[in-house]
Write a protein that holds these residues in place. Sequence first.
Motif, short mmCIF file in Angstrom:
data_model
loop_
_atom_site.label_atom_id
_atom_site.label_comp_id
_atom_site.label_asym_id
_atom_site.label_seq_id
_atom_site.Cartn_x
_atom_site.Cartn_y
_atom_site.Cartn_z
N GLU A 76 7.94 -8.66 11.50
CA GLU A 76 7.91 -9.08 10.10
C GLU A 76 8.47 -10.50 9.94
N LYS A 77 8.21 -11.07 8.76
CA LYS A 77 8.76 -12.37 8.36
C LYS A 77 8.44 -13.49 9.35
N ASP A 118 11.82 -10.91 -1.21
CA ASP A 118 11.71 -9.52 -0.76
C ASP A 118 10.27 -9.06 -0.58
N TYR A 119 9.38 -9.47 -1.47
CA TYR A 119 8.01 -8.95 -1.43
C TYR A 119 7.02 -9.87 -0.73
N VAL A 120 7.53 -10.81 0.03
CA VAL A 120 6.68 -11.72 0.79
C VAL A 120 6.78 -11.39 2.27
N GLY A 121 5.65 -11.02 2.86
CA GLY A 121 5.64 -10.69 4.28
C GLY A 121 5.28 -11.85 5.16
N ASP A 122 4.41 -12.74 4.64
CA ASP A 122 3.92 -13.84 5.47
C ASP A 122 3.56 -15.02 4.58
N ARG A 125 7.27 -3.73 1.81
CA ARG A 125 8.42 -4.00 2.68
C ARG A 125 7.90 -4.27 4.09
N ASP A 126 8.57 -5.14 4.81
CA ASP A 126 8.17 -5.48 6.17
C ASP A 126 6.66 -5.79 6.22
N ILE A 181 6.52 -13.64 -8.39
CA ILE A 181 6.73 -12.66 -7.32
C ILE A 181 8.01 -11.86 -7.58
N LEU A 182 9.05 -12.54 -8.04
CA LEU A 182 10.30 -11.86 -8.34
C LEU A 182 10.12 -10.79 -9.42
N LYS A 183 9.18 -11.02 -10.32
CA LYS A 183 8.93 -10.06 -11.41
C LYS A 183 8.30 -8.76 -10.91
N LEU A 184 7.79 -8.76 -9.68
CA LEU A 184 7.24 -7.52 -9.13
C LEU A 184 8.29 -6.43 -9.06
N LYS A 185 9.55 -6.83 -8.92
CA LYS A 185 10.62 -5.85 -8.77
C LYS A 185 10.70 -4.92 -9.97
N SER A 186 10.41 -5.45 -11.14
CA SER A 186 10.47 -4.62 -12.36
C SER A 186 9.31 -3.64 -12.46
#
Length: 294
Positions: A32-33, A211-215, A230-231, A287-292
Amino acid sequence: TVFTAEYKEIMFDVVELPSVYCFRCPFNKSNEKMNVRCSYECIEEARSVIRRHKDEICAVFVEGGVQGAGGIIPFPPGYIRSLWEETRKYDILLVLDEVATGFGRTGKMFGFQWDLGARAKPDIVCLGKALSGGYLPVAATVVSGDVYRVFDGELWEYKHFFHGHTFTGNPIACASAVENINIFQQDDVIRKIQPVIQYLERKIKRLINLDYVGDVRGRGFMWGVELVKRDKESFPRDFMAGWRVALDMWKKGIFIRPLGDVIVINPPLSIKLKEIDLIVDALEDSILKLKSST
């Protein structure tokens, strides 16, 4: 399936080369990452495929260093060079699709130049889109001297390439393409865009820490940000994470499109640094708003 079933009788067989999707490496060489433990198995397998089918293959078709609609997937270094070397050995045509990657999109005039440099060239190159600077729809097929001479001859020899189209050779579209090429040469466009590309790369690669970015992958002005739960675990298809991010950015006045859950950032060569800041900062916020929503 429908297409192949209906046209099977008139279609020819094809041989597929292995995927070059490094984030989801078919040879299990990536974590990952953006952590890749690569030994270029895909390159060796591509060479092997060509060798096994050398007596059947007439041409190898490949995009110009970055798969566009496939999810903005850059080829590993040396991939096109390996195809060029193998096709030279067995007298196989190498065809490069530079419709999406040509005219500076990857940071060089043509994407294949990252591997082949200025001297080694494909046999056929397909151009379009940026050929006219985006002003008019125009495309071109550029061939080597060896390919051209196959169709060069007297009228009575019937060697000409007779396959034409009603709208071929539109003089206005062709004039725009010629002027666009002149601008690239006269204004030294490729050299001038290098600082902008470097800035964009530094800026967009920071998103890998979310957090929600894999690549985060790309080259030049062609970038893809792959969203994951995740991952390497993808979001459920009906969650449509890519469209959630795109719609939120549209509310900010920034229009982008996702390819599945890959957010495509493919700005014009004329983009300003402050515009890059605007786009990437807005993308981070969306992307950060995906958490909600998860």
